[in-house]
Scaffold this active site. Sequence first.
Site, PDB file in Angstrom:
ATOM      1  N   LYS A 115       0.731  -1.232   0.025  1.00 38.50           N
ATOM      2  CA  LYS A 115      -0.106   0.111   0.053  1.00 38.50           C
ATOM      3  C   LYS A 115       0.943   1.325  -0.013  1.00 38.50           C
ATOM      4  CE  LYS A 115      -4.468  -1.782   2.281  1.00 38.50           C
ATOM      5  NZ  LYS A 115      -5.247  -1.636   3.107  1.00 38.50           N
ATOM      6  N   ARG A 116       2.383   1.096   0.005  1.00 38.52           N
ATOM      7  CA  ARG A 116       3.011   2.150  -0.139  1.00 38.52           C
ATOM      8  C   ARG A 116       2.809   2.757  -1.641  1.00 38.52           C
ATOM      9  NH1 ARG A 116       7.900   0.927  -1.100  1.00 38.52           N
ATOM     10  NH2 ARG A 116       7.567  -1.322  -1.667  1.00 38.52           N
TER      11      ARG A 116
END
Length: 495
Positions: A254-255
């Site tokens: 999810k970076r």
Amino acid sequence: MTVRTRFAPSPTGYLHIGGVWAALFAWLYARRHGGQFVLRIEDTDTKRTVPGALDSLMASLRWFGLDWDEGPDVGGPFGPYIQTERKALYQEWANWLVAHDFAYKCFATPEELAEMRAELEAKGDRSGYDRRYRDLPAEEVARLEASGRDYVIRFKMPLDGQTAVPDLLRGDVIFDNDQFTDYVLLKSNGLPTYHLAHVVDDHFMQISHITRGVEWLNTAPIHVNLFKAFGWEMPVLVHLPVILNPSGKGKLSKRHQAFMDDGTEIYVRADEFMEGGYLPEAVLNFLANIGWTFGDDREKFTMEEAIARFDLATVSPSPTKLPYSKLDWLNGQYIQEMEPLALAQAVRPFLEAAGLEVNIDALLVVMPPMRVRLKRFPDAIEFLRFLSEEMPLPESAEALTHKHLPLASAAAAFREARELLADLEPFTLETISTQLLALGEKHTANGKAGPFLGQMRLAVTGQQVSPPLFESVLALGRDRVLARLDQILVLFEGK
């Protein structure tokens, strides 16, 4: 049964591509059955809410074409569709659970909870809570409440036995009840946790199918028991599989940035796909292939075609990875189907962002042959740089020769090309191609135009990679081509 599905994101940041995927499957199923797709905003974690995230989230969904029948902006019969605006409803039903002995008020202080957690962890129990307020006498509850002591409302999970979670993709998944604690339903600030809020909302919004990530499966027994406590019919549960990164070695990050094994950057944010030169229909087609198969060995299909076949029951429960190379291929296929004007208008902002000024007429000339070369819109930048910038000349006249086009022949061919283009009427793609083909055949040793046309394209564009020669000449325009050829002829002087 009327099919009603929902997408219920939290406005805590950008929309993850995994969220788009989950929304797509819920949307497809509702459209397949002529039902409704609901957008509900789960914003009860107010500390994590990001200003502007809701507008960004809705803009992303609209870009993908995932329209909703009910939601914060369009309303509907079961609104409001933002959870913080439904606070009184959650409080009402949390108190109903207390009144009917399915829940209780827990007055544990932060210090008590920390002490409990430490003691339980020392015994290998990671539940974090020892249920000490579960069976408090009514008079003691009244005394603590009258004293102004803060409290939360916790659900009374069954202490023994098992809970079966019916999942559309996995069948009944059995859990031992003794592995669960009494989870908080209503926080001390009066706002609900996810466990209470989504159960209440899914009931009152008449949701028929709950689609969510498989990470929620382990807490699904709480929700099953909540529906039982309320006496409400539970929607069909569909826990979608984990999406892995392209290597298949872990969950998709999810970076802001993620990378393939070869170091290639991949996108995880919805807005990165929007800004990265992808078509929404290509991304949706790509996502529809993740965990579901259209059939007929087809990977490319429209969403209208997918709607006619989509069934949540046929989604694979196995973890699945995102093959980003397929996305580029699909996007290229959709680009090839675009009309020249639409493609020119789509490409132009990317050129301008790169500092290139190219008029629409020039783009209309080069777009037809460019369509097969583009995977994403930014790919056009290096192909079309010559239309905006003065490109460097070849280092010498010899760089414009070929084994079938020696120096003297090359010099003669470029001089004649300059004269031809100066007087050519009409200056059209047809006349340019006809005349330059004949000129090339005339001057090459093997009688084929290719060697000259390749060197002519290099001379005119200054690029090893560019659109075909005839379109490049027309897009540049007569004056710029002649000026370029005058510079080229200087290289041949004295040769």
